[in-house]
Design a protein around this motif. Structure first.
Motif, PDB file in Angstrom:
ATOM      1  N   ALA A 292      39.120  35.869  30.759  1.00 19.55           N
ATOM      2  CA  ALA A 292      40.345  35.367  31.157  1.00 19.55           C
ATOM      3  C   ALA A 292      40.119  35.199  32.928  1.00 19.55           C
ATOM      4  O   ALA A 292      39.583  36.286  33.322  1.00 19.55           O
ATOM      5  CB  ALA A 292      41.627  36.022  30.930  1.00 19.55           C
ATOM      6  N   SER A 293      40.571  33.888  33.406  1.00 19.01           N
ATOM      7  CA  SER A 293      40.666  34.166  34.794  1.00 19.01           C
ATOM      8  C   SER A 293      41.678  33.438  35.383  1.00 19.01           C
ATOM      9  O   SER A 293      42.446  32.574  34.666  1.00 19.01           O
ATOM     10  CB  SER A 293      39.279  33.191  35.220  1.00 19.01           C
ATOM     11  OG  SER A 293      39.274  33.093  36.770  1.00 19.01           O
ATOM     12  N   ASP A 294      42.184  33.740  36.556  1.00 18.37           N
ATOM     13  CA  ASP A 294      43.465  33.354  37.317  1.00 18.37           C
ATOM     14  C   ASP A 294      43.143  33.147  38.883  1.00 18.37           C
ATOM     15  O   ASP A 294      42.457  33.962  39.423  1.00 18.37           O
ATOM     16  CB  ASP A 294      44.660  34.218  37.098  1.00 18.37           C
ATOM     17  CG  ASP A 294      46.022  33.549  37.315  1.00 18.37           C
ATOM     18  OD1 ASP A 294      46.492  32.735  36.494  1.00 18.37           O
ATOM     19  OD2 ASP A 294      46.289  33.700  38.547  1.00 18.37           O
ATOM     20  N   ARG A 295      43.871  32.228  39.339  1.00 18.21           N
ATOM     21  CA  ARG A 295      43.725  31.885  40.936  1.00 18.21           C
ATOM     22  C   ARG A 295      44.295  32.983  41.641  1.00 18.21           C
ATOM     23  O   ARG A 295      43.780  33.152  42.665  1.00 18.21           O
ATOM     24  CB  ARG A 295      44.541  30.534  40.904  1.00 18.21           C
ATOM     25  CG  ARG A 295      44.659  30.286  42.333  1.00 18.21           C
ATOM     26  CD  ARG A 295      45.492  29.048  42.789  1.00 18.21           C
ATOM     27  NE  ARG A 295      46.571  28.978  42.034  1.00 18.21           N
ATOM     28  CZ  ARG A 295      47.711  29.156  42.682  1.00 18.21           C
ATOM     29  NH1 ARG A 295      47.635  29.669  44.151  1.00 18.21           N
ATOM     30  NH2 ARG A 295      48.911  29.000  42.150  1.00 18.21           N
ATOM     31  N   GLY A 296      45.226  33.909  41.066  1.00 18.23           N
ATOM     32  CA  GLY A 296      45.880  34.873  41.833  1.00 18.23           C
ATOM     33  C   GLY A 296      47.077  34.411  42.647  1.00 18.23           C
ATOM     34  O   GLY A 296      47.486  33.172  42.515  1.00 18.23           O
ATOM     35  N   LEU A 297      47.569  35.120  43.494  1.00 16.40           N
ATOM     36  CA  LEU A 297      48.799  34.613  44.282  1.00 16.40           C
ATOM     37  C   LEU A 297      48.640  34.309  45.586  1.00 16.40           C
ATOM     38  O   LEU A 297      49.828  33.787  46.141  1.00 16.40           O
ATOM     39  CB  LEU A 297      49.657  35.942  43.999  1.00 16.40           C
ATOM     40  CG  LEU A 297      50.165  36.555  42.564  1.00 16.40           C
ATOM     41  CD1 LEU A 297      50.908  37.809  42.883  1.00 16.40           C
ATOM     42  CD2 LEU A 297      50.525  35.480  41.679  1.00 16.40           C
TER      43      LEU A 297
ATOM     44  N   ARG B 154      43.008  28.043  45.471  1.00 17.34           N
ATOM     45  CA  ARG B 154      42.278  27.637  44.281  1.00 17.34           C
ATOM     46  C   ARG B 154      41.531  28.878  43.850  1.00 17.34           C
ATOM     47  O   ARG B 154      41.226  29.772  44.321  1.00 17.34           O
ATOM     48  CB  ARG B 154      41.308  26.331  44.638  1.00 17.34           C
ATOM     49  CG  ARG B 154      40.383  26.957  45.735  1.00 17.34           C
ATOM     50  CD  ARG B 154      39.323  25.783  46.136  1.00 17.34           C
ATOM     51  NE  ARG B 154      38.338  26.117  47.101  1.00 17.34           N
ATOM     52  CZ  ARG B 154      37.512  25.475  47.742  1.00 17.34           C
ATOM     53  NH1 ARG B 154      37.403  24.135  47.239  1.00 17.34           N
ATOM     54  NH2 ARG B 154      36.702  25.772  48.605  1.00 17.34           N
ATOM     55  N   ASN B 155      40.998  28.556  42.598  1.00 10.76           N
ATOM     56  CA  ASN B 155      40.244  29.488  41.822  1.00 10.76           C
ATOM     57  C   ASN B 155      38.642  29.246  42.124  1.00 10.76           C
ATOM     58  O   ASN B 155      38.124  28.399  41.393  1.00 10.76           O
ATOM     59  CB  ASN B 155      40.697  29.824  40.193  1.00 10.76           C
ATOM     60  CG  ASN B 155      40.035  30.907  39.840  1.00 10.76           C
ATOM     61  OD1 ASN B 155      39.209  31.577  40.475  1.00 10.76           O
ATOM     62  ND2 ASN B 155      40.292  30.883  38.390  1.00 10.76           N
ATOM     63  N   GLU B 156      38.012  30.232  42.610  1.00  8.93           N
ATOM     64  CA  GLU B 156      36.742  30.047  43.106  1.00  8.93           C
ATOM     65  C   GLU B 156      35.663  30.900  42.260  1.00  8.93           C
ATOM     66  O   GLU B 156      34.672  31.165  42.345  1.00  8.93           O
ATOM     67  CB  GLU B 156      36.321  30.466  44.659  1.00  8.93           C
ATOM     68  CG  GLU B 156      37.181  29.374  45.599  1.00  8.93           C
ATOM     69  CD  GLU B 156      37.155  29.593  46.886  1.00  8.93           C
ATOM     70  OE1 GLU B 156      36.789  31.059  47.148  1.00  8.93           O
ATOM     71  OE2 GLU B 156      37.717  29.074  47.724  1.00  8.93           O
ATOM     72  N   ASP B 157      36.639  31.725  41.139  1.00  9.59           N
ATOM     73  CA  ASP B 157      35.653  32.181  40.008  1.00  9.59           C
ATOM     74  C   ASP B 157      35.420  31.501  38.932  1.00  9.59           C
ATOM     75  O   ASP B 157      35.970  30.324  38.668  1.00  9.59           O
ATOM     76  CB  ASP B 157      36.360  33.576  39.442  1.00  9.59           C
ATOM     77  CG  ASP B 157      36.704  34.750  40.803  1.00  9.59           C
ATOM     78  OD1 ASP B 157      36.155  34.519  41.663  1.00  9.59           O
ATOM     79  OD2 ASP B 157      37.452  35.327  40.212  1.00  9.59           O
ATOM     80  N   PHE B 158      34.437  31.786  38.235  1.00  6.94           N
ATOM     81  CA  PHE B 158      34.111  31.326  36.815  1.00  6.94           C
ATOM     82  C   PHE B 158      33.286  32.257  35.885  1.00  6.94           C
ATOM     83  O   PHE B 158      32.979  33.040  36.525  1.00  6.94           O
ATOM     84  CB  PHE B 158      33.212  29.930  37.449  1.00  6.94           C
ATOM     85  CG  PHE B 158      33.388  28.804  36.159  1.00  6.94           C
ATOM     86  CD1 PHE B 158      34.177  27.982  36.282  1.00  6.94           C
ATOM     87  CD2 PHE B 158      32.133  28.749  35.076  1.00  6.94           C
ATOM     88  CE1 PHE B 158      34.036  27.082  35.283  1.00  6.94           C
ATOM     89  CE2 PHE B 158      32.471  27.732  34.237  1.00  6.94           C
ATOM     90  CZ  PHE B 158      33.526  26.747  34.204  1.00  6.94           C
TER      91      PHE B 158
ATOM     92  N   GLY C 179      47.708  40.485  43.421  1.00 10.11           N
ATOM     93  CA  GLY C 179      46.842  39.316  43.198  1.00 10.11           C
ATOM     94  C   GLY C 179      46.427  38.717  44.518  1.00 10.11           C
ATOM     95  O   GLY C 179      46.441  37.532  44.603  1.00 10.11           O
ATOM     96  N   HIS C 180      45.690  39.439  45.541  1.00  9.10           N
ATOM     97  CA  HIS C 180      45.386  39.026  46.668  1.00  9.10           C
ATOM     98  C   HIS C 180      44.172  37.935  46.690  1.00  9.10           C
ATOM     99  O   HIS C 180      43.830  37.663  47.349  1.00  9.10           O
ATOM    100  CB  HIS C 180      45.166  40.298  47.716  1.00  9.10           C
ATOM    101  CG  HIS C 180      46.150  40.909  48.188  1.00  9.10           C
ATOM    102  ND1 HIS C 180      47.116  41.613  47.425  1.00  9.10           N
ATOM    103  CD2 HIS C 180      46.824  40.795  49.468  1.00  9.10           C
ATOM    104  CE1 HIS C 180      47.866  42.331  48.289  1.00  9.10           C
ATOM    105  NE2 HIS C 180      47.984  41.550  49.345  1.00  9.10           N
ATOM    106  N   ASP C 181      43.220  38.105  45.357  1.00  6.31           N
ATOM    107  CA  ASP C 181      42.252  37.452  45.096  1.00  6.31           C
ATOM    108  C   ASP C 181      42.103  36.835  43.989  1.00  6.31           C
ATOM    109  O   ASP C 181      42.957  37.047  43.078  1.00  6.31           O
ATOM    110  CB  ASP C 181      40.947  38.385  45.535  1.00  6.31           C
ATOM    111  CG  ASP C 181      39.708  37.725  45.889  1.00  6.31           C
ATOM    112  OD1 ASP C 181      39.653  36.345  45.758  1.00  6.31           O
ATOM    113  OD2 ASP C 181      38.630  38.251  45.812  1.00  6.31           O
ATOM    114  N   ASN C 182      41.220  35.536  43.573  1.00  2.00           N
ATOM    115  CA  ASN C 182      40.863  35.296  42.444  1.00  2.00           C
ATOM    116  C   ASN C 182      40.568  36.406  41.483  1.00  2.00           C
ATOM    117  O   ASN C 182      40.062  37.490  41.700  1.00  2.00           O
ATOM    118  CB  ASN C 182      39.776  34.324  42.509  1.00  2.00           C
ATOM    119  CG  ASN C 182      40.069  33.086  43.113  1.00  2.00           C
ATOM    120  OD1 ASN C 182      39.237  32.588  43.917  1.00  2.00           O
ATOM    121  ND2 ASN C 182      41.307  32.715  43.428  1.00  2.00           N
TER     122      ASN C 182
END
Length: 515
Positions: free
Chosen positions: A257-262, A266-270, A494-497
């Protein structure tokens, strides 16, 4: 001289007067001159016939002239003491003193019959009454008048009881007087629309079903608006989430699972997860997670390219009999080449770095766990028996890790420093010579491997903290565990992705030793 307050009506037109009036508001007669010449004689005389008061918003009858017949002579005055006709008495009783209501053609108001019939060929909308010669209706008409500017007369409840109406269309001098007028086309102002001032649609007026719903995705906020090309709702303006803002995927033996965070836009994870087999036909499961470097150009593209390239390399190498640790090393190299290719696709601005990301992967095959990484993304081992010790399986390529390895700081001091997350190894065209790290681990008991970016481990840095955050049933419910860990990071700020994969490791048959 007689006082003007003794005049109750104009001597010329019988228009009611108010105290202090010097001129008649209807005919303009000089009331002072009239009073001086014969106020006493006019005071006792019956009032002259007058035009009945019209409802508000209806046009007054035009004066006689070219194309208009002269008004008929007034009816003879009733002898003193004579009873009024039934219709006149009823109309007067209904209206009451000082009130006026719409009347049917030929009716009398205050005992005076109508004197100005509508013209046969009016250039303006017709008056609200027909010729005075028509017979009066048996009952008074109290229908509401039409809106201002509407042609025709007020609609009567019973058409059979109303007198013929004059045509609203221009006609010749010899046009028949009893030609019925067309139905008014103006909308009824008393009708209620869905929204004040909003015009009715064709479907609303005809009762036909509405047209098809608009195609495409609808707004996640209002649920009705469509989304424009910039990603905003055309109805409420709400910014829509991107496809990568929240991602989940699950297979039988792995989930992520992956989330953009707060805080990030944008979400830079994959991530990429897959199941395959080794050359002996035994199952193999792996997960690859990449974290784009925010200070670089197109970090989201870099993480996606690296994860997909590493996953494809592992998927092809394992069935060919490649050793798991060598297959992991080759996958990291393939990921690096994919990110380097992004820099060649478009020129890099001098003020920005080339596309870059970190990478970490975990592979479970033949009872062996193999991990590989470049950068500061991590992998943790969490045993199913929580009385056993968890472990961190990777070492960061970061400033803090170098300080700890050199003995200059302890781990707490190093990671409290603002430079702690400055990475010393990454994938990208401007990276130093890459040094893929790989390691193999043979667990003695069942458990799970948690593969994650720093968006999660920032809130559970040590192996013990991570084990405390992982649900106790993670071995049997990897997707729910990945979702829980993402929520754990979001609850922490949620400071980061945030991206996490959970790889269950079943107990090896017959036990195993350390490798």
């Amino acid at each position: 001289m007689p006082q003007l307050d003794q005049l109750s009506a104009c001597p010329s037109c019988a228009e009611p007067l108010e105290e202090g009036d010097r001129f008649c508001g209807a005919c303009g007669a000089d009331l002072e001159a009239a009073a001086a010449q014969g106020f006493a004689a006019h005071r006792d005389a019956p009032p002259a016939p007058r035009t009945p008061t019209l409802p508000d918003g209806l046009p007054a009858a035009p004066a006689a002239g070219y194309g208009y017949p002269p008004p008929p002579p007034p009816p003879p005055a009733a002898p003193p003491g004579a009873a009024a006709p039934p219709a006149q008495v009823q109309a007067g009783a209904a209206a009451g003193p000082g009130q006026a209501f719409p009347v049917a053609p030929g009716e009398a108001v205050d005992g005076v019959a109508e004197q100005n019939p509508p013209p046969t060929t009016p250039p303006t909308p017709s008056t609200p009454a027909a010729a005075a010669a028509e017979p009066a209706s048996a009952e008074p008409d109290f229908a509401l008048p039409p809106a201002l500017g509407s042609p025709g007369t007020p609609t009567l409840p019973d058409a059979s009881a109303a007198a013929p109406l004059a045509s609203a269309e221009p006609a010749g001098p010899h046009a028949p007087a009893d030609t019925p007028a067309p139905a008014p086309t103006a909308p009824d102002p008393r009708s209620v629309l869905d929204e004040p001032g909003a015009p009715q649609s064709a479907a609303d007026r005809t009762g036909a079903p509405a047209g098809p719903e608009p195609s495409g995705p609808t707004c996640v906020a209002c649920g009705t608006g469509t989304i424009d090309s910039d990603g905003y709702c055309e109805h409420c303006g709400h910014k829509q989430p991107r496809d990568r803002d929240h991602m989940e995927s699950a297979l039988d033996t792995v989930a992520a699972a992956s989330d953009r965070g707060l805080r990030h836009h944008r979400n830079e994870d994959f991530f990429a997860i897959a199941e395959t087999t080794t050359s002996q036909g035994t199952p193999a499961t792996f997960a690859v997670i990449c974290d784009g470097v925010s200070s670089a150009t197109r970090p989201d593209e870099a993480s996606a390219a690296a994860a997909e390239a590493a996953s494809a390399s592992l998927y092809q190498a394992l069935p060919l009999g490649r050793h798991p640790q060598q297959a992991m090393h080759d996958a990291l190299v393939a990921a690096s080449e994919a990110v380097n290719a992004l820099a060649a696709d478009a020129p890099v601005e001098p003020s920005k770095n080339a596309p870059a990301c970190t990478v970490v992967g975990a592979l479970s095959a033949d009872g062996i766990l193999t991990v590989g990484w470049i950068g500061d993304s991590r992998a943790y081992w969490v045993p199913d028996d929580r009385t056993a010790a968890p472990a961190r399986l990777t070492e960061d390529d970061s400033w803090a890790a170098q300080m700890v390895a050199a003995g200059l700081m302890n781990e707490a001091e190093a990671y409290a420093d603002p430079r702690a997350h400055a990475i010393t190894g990454w994938l990208g065209a401007d990276a130093y010579e890459i040094d893929p790290h790989t390691a193999s681990f043979k667990p003695e008991q069942p458990g799970v491997v948690v593969v994650c970016t720093d968006g999660l481990w920032n809130y559970a840095e040590s192996a013990e903290e991570m084990a405390a955050a992982v649900p106790s049933d993670a071995l049997n419910r990897p997707l729910q565990s990945a979702q829980h860990l993402v929520g754990y990071a979001l609850d922490g700020g949620g400071h980061d992705n945030v991206t996490v994969a959970v790889v269950p490791f079943p107990a090896p048959p017959g036990g195993a030793g350390s490798a």
